[in-house]
Motif scaffolding. Sequence first.
Motif, PDB file in Angstrom:
ATOM      1  N   GLU A  35      -3.750  -0.575   2.510  1.00  0.00           N
ATOM      2  CA  GLU A  35      -3.695   0.854   2.837  1.00  0.00           C
ATOM      3  C   GLU A  35      -5.013   1.343   3.437  1.00  0.00           C
ATOM      4  OE1 GLU A  35      -1.221   3.133   3.092  1.00  0.00           O
ATOM      5  OE2 GLU A  35       0.005   1.351   2.778  1.00  0.00           O
ATOM      6  N   ARG A  36      -6.141   0.856   2.937  1.00  0.00           N
ATOM      7  CA  ARG A  36      -7.439   1.241   3.517  1.00  0.00           C
ATOM      8  C   ARG A  36      -7.527   0.820   4.979  1.00  0.00           C
ATOM      9  NH1 ARG A  36      -8.780   0.076  -1.706  1.00  0.00           N
ATOM     10  NH2 ARG A  36      -9.305  -2.104  -1.281  1.00  0.00           N
ATOM     11  N   GLU A  39      -5.398   3.238   6.953  1.00  0.00           N
ATOM     12  CA  GLU A  39      -6.083   4.526   7.072  1.00  0.00           C
ATOM     13  C   GLU A  39      -7.127   4.479   8.178  1.00  0.00           C
ATOM     14  OE1 GLU A  39      -7.515   5.293   3.125  1.00  0.00           O
ATOM     15  OE2 GLU A  39      -5.495   5.674   2.361  1.00  0.00           O
ATOM     16  N   ASP A  42      -5.302   4.741  11.434  1.00  0.00           N
ATOM     17  CA  ASP A  42      -4.836   6.109  11.676  1.00  0.00           C
ATOM     18  C   ASP A  42      -5.989   7.029  12.073  1.00  0.00           C
ATOM     19  OD1 ASP A  42      -2.215   5.401  11.186  1.00  0.00           O
ATOM     20  OD2 ASP A  42      -2.238   6.101   9.105  1.00  0.00           O
ATOM     21  N   ARG A  43      -7.135   6.867  11.429  1.00  0.00           N
ATOM     22  CA  ARG A  43      -8.306   7.691  11.786  1.00  0.00           C
ATOM     23  C   ARG A  43      -8.756   7.404  13.212  1.00  0.00           C
ATOM     24  NH1 ARG A  43      -9.977   6.283   6.673  1.00  0.00           N
ATOM     25  NH2 ARG A  43     -11.400   4.717   7.532  1.00  0.00           N
TER      26      ARG A  43
END
Length: 119
Positions: A35-36, A39, A42-43
Motif C-alpha cells: 500500500e505504501r 500511495e 498515486d502521489r
Amino acid sequence: MPASCCLSTRVDRREQAFVLTVRGEVDYEDAGEFERAWEAADRAAMPVTVVDLAEVTFADSMLLNALIRARHRHQADGRALVLAGPLRSAVSRVLEISGTLELFTVTDGRPVTDGADPS
C-alpha cells in the motif's frame, strides 16, 4: 529463506511513468508495504504507472485486489496502468481465474517508461 520468498518493492519515477517493481511473494502479510508503494504512485500522479510483476513468485487475492483498486483510481484520474511481465504463472493464474486479466494492459517486455502506448 530464499530471496524470492519475501516481498520486495521498488519505486522509480521516470520521465513519463512511475514504475513499481515487485519481486518475491505477494500476500496479505505484505499489504502495508504494498500500500505504501501504491500511495507513492498515486502521489506522483504520472501519466502512466507501470507495475513490473516479472519477478513475482507467488500472488494471492491481496495482489489482485490492489491491482483492481489501482485500476479504478487510474481510470478516474485519466492515467494509464500497465502490468509488465512476462507474468509468471502465479500472477497470470490469479488474473485468469478471477476473470480480470482482460481488464489490464499487459506487456511481455520490461516496463514501458516513455509514456507510449504499449499496444
